[in-house]
Each structure stands twice: as C-alpha cells, then as structure tokens.
Design an enzyme around this catalytic site. Structure first.
Site, mmCIF file in Angstrom:
data_model
loop_
_atom_site.group_PDB
_atom_site.id
_atom_site.type_symbol
_atom_site.label_atom_id
_atom_site.label_comp_id
_atom_site.label_asym_id
_atom_site.label_seq_id
_atom_site.Cartn_x
_atom_site.Cartn_y
_atom_site.Cartn_z
ATOM 1 N N SER A 1 12.816 3.759 3.829
ATOM 2 C CA SER A 1 13.179 4.486 5.132
ATOM 3 C C SER A 1 13.524 3.532 6.315
ATOM 4 C CB SER A 1 11.708 5.270 5.565
ATOM 5 O OG SER A 1 10.760 4.274 6.290
ATOM 6 N N ASP B 1 1.581 -15.267 5.653
ATOM 7 C CA ASP B 1 1.214 -16.601 5.240
ATOM 8 C C ASP B 1 1.477 -17.067 3.909
ATOM 9 O OD1 ASP B 1 0.601 -17.167 7.767
ATOM 10 O OD2 ASP B 1 -1.299 -17.484 7.453
ATOM 11 N N ASN C 1 8.770 -4.858 -0.694
ATOM 12 C CA ASN C 1 8.373 -3.859 0.363
ATOM 13 C C ASN C 1 6.859 -3.947 0.775
ATOM 14 O OD1 ASN C 1 7.961 -1.549 1.573
ATOM 15 N ND2 ASN C 1 9.141 -0.094 0.443
ATOM 16 N N HIS D 1 12.716 -1.809 3.019
ATOM 17 C CA HIS D 1 11.856 -0.556 3.342
ATOM 18 C C HIS D 1 12.941 0.703 3.060
ATOM 19 C CE1 HIS D 1 8.751 -2.621 5.324
ATOM 20 N NE2 HIS D 1 9.883 -3.280 5.918
ATOM 21 N N GLU E 1 13.252 -8.595 2.163
ATOM 22 C CA GLU E 1 12.253 -7.459 2.647
ATOM 23 C C GLU E 1 13.113 -6.067 2.340
ATOM 24 O OE1 GLU E 1 10.474 -8.037 6.559
ATOM 25 O OE2 GLU E 1 9.604 -5.718 6.573
ATOM 26 N N ARG F 1 12.141 5.766 13.046
ATOM 27 C CA ARG F 1 10.609 6.525 13.131
ATOM 28 C C ARG F 1 9.631 5.779 14.187
ATOM 29 N NH1 ARG F 1 8.362 5.651 7.026
ATOM 30 N NH2 ARG F 1 7.196 7.301 7.947
ATOM 31 N N ARG G 1 5.077 11.048 -2.866
ATOM 32 C CA ARG G 1 4.824 10.734 -1.429
ATOM 33 C C ARG G 1 5.843 11.212 -0.551
ATOM 34 N NH1 ARG G 1 4.299 4.671 1.443
ATOM 35 N NH2 ARG G 1 3.244 5.339 3.307
ATOM 36 N N PRO H 1 0.902 -1.212 -0.071
ATOM 37 C CA PRO H 1 0.123 -0.017 -0.025
ATOM 38 C C PRO H 1 0.599 1.374 0.112
ATOM 39 C CG PRO H 1 -0.704 -1.435 1.547
ATOM 40 C CD PRO H 1 0.517 -2.410 0.939
ATOM 41 N N ASN H 2 0.342 2.178 -0.962
ATOM 42 C CA ASN H 2 0.831 3.665 -0.835
ATOM 43 C C ASN H 2 2.307 3.745 -1.434
ATOM 44 O OD1 ASN H 2 -1.186 4.811 0.628
ATOM 45 N ND2 ASN H 2 -0.291 3.911 2.367
ATOM 46 N N ALA I 1 3.004 -0.673 5.113
ATOM 47 C CA ALA I 1 2.424 -0.876 6.541
ATOM 48 C C ALA I 1 1.656 -2.149 6.686
ATOM 49 C CB ALA I 1 1.447 0.237 6.757
ATOM 50 N N TYR J 1 10.936 9.437 1.481
ATOM 51 C CA TYR J 1 10.658 8.358 0.735
ATOM 52 C C TYR J 1 11.488 8.541 -0.474
ATOM 53 C CZ TYR J 1 7.212 6.044 3.798
ATOM 54 O OH TYR J 1 6.491 5.724 4.863
ATOM 55 N N ARG K 1 6.261 1.401 13.546
ATOM 56 C CA ARG K 1 6.814 0.549 12.360
ATOM 57 C C ARG K 1 8.027 -0.193 12.864
ATOM 58 N NH1 ARG K 1 4.922 4.012 8.429
ATOM 59 N NH2 ARG K 1 4.325 6.270 9.047
#
Ligand code: DQA
Length: 144
Positions: free
Chosen positions: A101, A86, A73, A99, A97, A106, A18, A10-11, A76, A23, A110
C-alpha cells in the site's frame, strides 16, 4: 545456488484475505511464486520467511548472509522495529523495502520507517507488483 531472501513481517501471511481493498487479492504464496519466476532465468531461487514476530525474521537474516540480496516488507515493524533495523544494518547484501500500500496516503503512524534509511531503495503503493520490481532491481544491482 544463488538465493534471494524474501522477508515478510507481521500479518503478511494472510495476504489474499487481509483487507483486500488495501492489500489486494494475491496471497503470499502467489507473491513468492511471482518473485521466483522473475529471477529464475538468472539461476536465482527464493528463500522466503514470514513471521508475526520480530525474532524469527532476525534469526533468518543472521542465517542468510550468503544470499544475494533481500526484499523486505516489514509490515508494521517499519514503525518501531529497532531490532529488525539493527539486523538489517548487519545484513551484508543490498536489500529493498517494499510496501504493498501507499503508506504515505494512509494514517500518520505509517509515515515513518525506521528501516528505510538503510535500504538500497523503497517501493510503496504498487501492490504485489512492487515485489517483482524489487526483484528486477536486485538482479541489476547484484549482477552488474
Ligand atoms: C504494509 C504497510 C504497513 O503499514 C502495514 O502495517 C502492513 C503492510 C504494506 O505492505 O503496505 O502490515 O507493510
């Protein structure tokens, strides 16, 4: 054809517009291009999925068991994306994985990732470069 799966939650479809101070200015298309360039020499291509909902990401993972590995990524969904977790548990290839940021610098919410314990590794806080580093690492892991 050997394909690398790139999963963005998301986002992340609005990267570049953004919270650029957090970011950066690279768009998702820029990131897709950079990852594709990183792996092109080895004959890999990129299969990319971004969704603001969990379901389409899970569908794509289930349809991508034939990919060589994945960069994820979760946005959230890192916090409580149990269904994504799962789905990743059943994804048969190595995945990393990422990210953009530094999530640990933060807000407290998070600081936990429900998917991190399953990942081959986690890259945080290096901006768009993190995706390229993940791609380089997967090349090494998979081709060894
Ligand atoms: C993010 C960090 C998450 O906490 C946030 O919800 C995002 C982006 C990152 O790339 O830094 O959507 O995953």
């Amino acid at each position: 054809m050997r394909e690398l799966l790139l999963v963005n939650g998301p986002n992340l479809g609005i990267l570049g517009h953004r919270e650029v101070s957090v970011y950066g200015t690279d768009t998702l298309a820029d990131i897709e291009k950079a990852v594709a360039k990183e792996v092109a020499d080895r004959g890999w291509t990129v299969r990319s999925v971004q969704s603001n909902s969990e379901g389409p990401l899970i569908d794509e993972l289930e349809d991508s068991y034939d990919t060589v590995g994945a960069i994820v990524n979760p946005g959230a969904l890192m916090i409580a994306g149990w269904s994504l977790r799962d789905a990743l548990a059943n994804y048969p290839q190595p995945w990393i994985e990422v990210h953009l940021s530094n999530v640990w610098a933060r807000q407290q919410f998070r600081h936990e990732s429900v998917i991190a314990p399953l990942a081959s590794g986690v890259i945080v806080g290096l901006g768009a470069r993190g995706y390229r580093l993940a791609a380089q690492t997967l090349l090494e892991i998979v081709e060894d």
